[in-house]
Design a protein around this motif. Sequence first.
Motif, PDB file in Angstrom:
ATOM      1  N   UNK A   1       0.849  -1.191   0.000  1.00  0.00           N
ATOM      2  CA  UNK A   1       0.000   0.000   0.000  1.00  0.00           C
ATOM      3  C   UNK A   1       0.880   1.235   0.000  1.00  0.00           C
ATOM      4  N   UNK A   2       0.574   2.162  -0.872  1.00  0.00           N
ATOM      5  CA  UNK A   2       1.361   3.387  -0.972  1.00  0.00           C
ATOM      6  C   UNK A   2       0.841   4.417   0.018  1.00  0.00           C
ATOM      7  N   UNK A   3       1.748   5.061   0.703  1.00  0.00           N
ATOM      8  CA  UNK A   3       1.384   6.119   1.639  1.00  0.00           C
ATOM      9  C   UNK A   3       2.342   7.283   1.499  1.00  0.00           C
ATOM     10  N   UNK A   4       1.852   8.472   1.842  1.00  0.00           N
ATOM     11  CA  UNK A   4       2.686   9.667   1.917  1.00  0.00           C
ATOM     12  C   UNK A   4       2.717  10.121   3.364  1.00  0.00           C
ATOM     13  N   UNK A   5       3.902  10.289   3.888  1.00  0.00           N
ATOM     14  CA  UNK A   5       4.057  10.715   5.276  1.00  0.00           C
ATOM     15  C   UNK A   5       4.659  12.111   5.295  1.00  0.00           C
ATOM     16  N   UNK A   6       3.917  13.055   5.895  1.00  0.00           N
ATOM     17  CA  UNK A   6       4.347  14.441   5.969  1.00  0.00           C
ATOM     18  C   UNK A   6       4.874  14.757   7.362  1.00  0.00           C
ATOM     19  N   UNK A   7       5.765  15.734   7.414  1.00  0.00           N
ATOM     20  CA  UNK A   7       6.276  16.204   8.690  1.00  0.00           C
ATOM     21  C   UNK A   7       6.718  17.658   8.544  1.00  0.00           C
ATOM     22  N   UNK A   8       6.900  18.324   9.686  1.00  0.00           N
ATOM     23  CA  UNK A   8       7.468  19.663   9.669  1.00  0.00           C
ATOM     24  C   UNK A   8       6.518  20.787   9.971  1.00  0.00           C
ATOM     25  N   UNK A   9       5.240  20.518  10.122  1.00  0.00           N
ATOM     26  CA  UNK A   9       4.309  21.592  10.446  1.00  0.00           C
ATOM     27  C   UNK A   9       4.484  22.055  11.877  1.00  0.00           C
ATOM     28  N   UNK A  22       7.868  15.469   2.748  1.00  0.00           N
ATOM     29  CA  UNK A  22       6.913  14.412   2.371  1.00  0.00           C
ATOM     30  C   UNK A  22       7.710  13.222   1.868  1.00  0.00           C
ATOM     31  N   UNK A  23       7.452  12.066   2.463  1.00  0.00           N
ATOM     32  CA  UNK A  23       8.170  10.851   2.098  1.00  0.00           C
ATOM     33  C   UNK A  23       7.170   9.779   1.674  1.00  0.00           C
ATOM     34  N   UNK A  24       7.174   9.386   0.409  1.00  0.00           N
ATOM     35  CA  UNK A  24       6.314   8.289  -0.024  1.00  0.00           C
ATOM     36  C   UNK A  24       6.894   6.955   0.443  1.00  0.00           C
ATOM     37  N   UNK A  25       6.013   6.011   0.747  1.00  0.00           N
ATOM     38  CA  UNK A  25       6.470   4.679   1.123  1.00  0.00           C
ATOM     39  C   UNK A  25       5.535   3.648   0.508  1.00  0.00           C
ATOM     40  N   UNK A  26       6.034   2.419   0.432  1.00  0.00           N
ATOM     41  CA  UNK A  26       5.230   1.343  -0.140  1.00  0.00           C
ATOM     42  C   UNK A  26       5.879   0.771  -1.383  1.00  0.00           C
ATOM     43  N   UNK A  27       5.123  -0.055  -2.076  1.00  0.00           N
ATOM     44  CA  UNK A  27       5.615  -0.703  -3.281  1.00  0.00           C
ATOM     45  C   UNK A  27       5.387   0.233  -4.466  1.00  0.00           C
ATOM     46  N   UNK A  28       6.430   0.988  -4.794  1.00  0.00           N
ATOM     47  CA  UNK A  28       6.342   2.058  -5.778  1.00  0.00           C
ATOM     48  C   UNK A  28       7.232   1.770  -6.972  1.00  0.00           C
ATOM     49  N   UNK A  29       6.648   1.946  -8.164  1.00  0.00           N
ATOM     50  CA  UNK A  29       7.418   1.753  -9.381  1.00  0.00           C
ATOM     51  C   UNK A  29       8.057   3.059  -9.841  1.00  0.00           C
ATOM     52  N   UNK A  30       7.273   4.113  -9.876  1.00  0.00           N
ATOM     53  CA  UNK A  30       7.815   5.384 -10.360  1.00  0.00           C
ATOM     54  C   UNK A  30       6.977   6.546  -9.846  1.00  0.00           C
ATOM     55  N   UNK A  99       1.948   8.712  -8.479  1.00  0.00           N
ATOM     56  CA  UNK A  99       2.747   7.506  -8.274  1.00  0.00           C
ATOM     57  C   UNK A  99       2.173   6.345  -9.069  1.00  0.00           C
ATOM     58  N   UNK A 100       3.071   5.586  -9.684  1.00  0.00           N
ATOM     59  CA  UNK A 100       2.640   4.324 -10.269  1.00  0.00           C
ATOM     60  C   UNK A 100       3.082   3.209  -9.324  1.00  0.00           C
ATOM     61  N   UNK A 101       2.124   2.576  -8.669  1.00  0.00           N
ATOM     62  CA  UNK A 101       2.494   1.484  -7.771  1.00  0.00           C
ATOM     63  C   UNK A 101       3.134   0.333  -8.536  1.00  0.00           C
ATOM     64  N   UNK A 102       3.960  -0.409  -7.865  1.00  0.00           N
ATOM     65  CA  UNK A 102       4.622  -1.550  -8.487  1.00  0.00           C
ATOM     66  C   UNK A 102       3.585  -2.545  -8.986  1.00  0.00           C
ATOM     67  N   UNK A 103       3.692  -2.919 -10.254  1.00  0.00           N
ATOM     68  CA  UNK A 103       2.771  -3.883 -10.821  1.00  0.00           C
ATOM     69  C   UNK A 103       1.515  -3.286 -11.432  1.00  0.00           C
ATOM     70  N   UNK A 104       1.351  -1.964 -11.303  1.00  0.00           N
ATOM     71  CA  UNK A 104       0.187  -1.298 -11.868  1.00  0.00           C
ATOM     72  C   UNK A 104       0.580  -0.608 -13.178  1.00  0.00           C
ATOM     73  N   UNK A 105      -0.382  -0.440 -14.066  1.00  0.00           N
ATOM     74  CA  UNK A 105      -0.097   0.085 -15.387  1.00  0.00           C
ATOM     75  C   UNK A 105      -0.280   1.577 -15.548  1.00  0.00           C
TER      76      UNK A 105
END
Length: 121
Positions: A1-9, A22-30, A99-105
């Motif tokens: 599952x792709x998530x974006x985690x923000x910080x700094x406010x 902002x740091x994206x995490x998860x199975x990400x292709x591009x 974001x294009x998740x890994x395995x998604x078109x």
Amino acid sequence: QVQLVESGGGLVQSGGSLRLSCVPSGRIDSFNAMGWYRQAPGKERELVATITSGGSTNYADSVKGRFTISRDNAKNTVDLQMNSLKPEDTAIYYCNVAIRPLGWGRRYDYWGQGTQVTVSS
């Protein structure tokens, strides 16, 4: 599952500075475009700044010259440096990344949970 985690406010006095990350995490292709949006109480969400994968930037007129968006393609992060903050910058700030998740078109727009920025006068 792709998530974006923000910080700094946080809370800062008028004229002060904050840096959002902002740091994206998860199975990400591009990744493609990255950006920051904000929503003040009683107002619609609005664009603050965007940056393409090639580094081209776009800013709302209200933040030009004060805010700087940057991205680290190696770390896949996007930051927003906010200087000379004003009370009218008070809002919840949201990270947005295509974001294009890994395995998604195809790519999808993902949003962070939001981080509160409060500027006191």
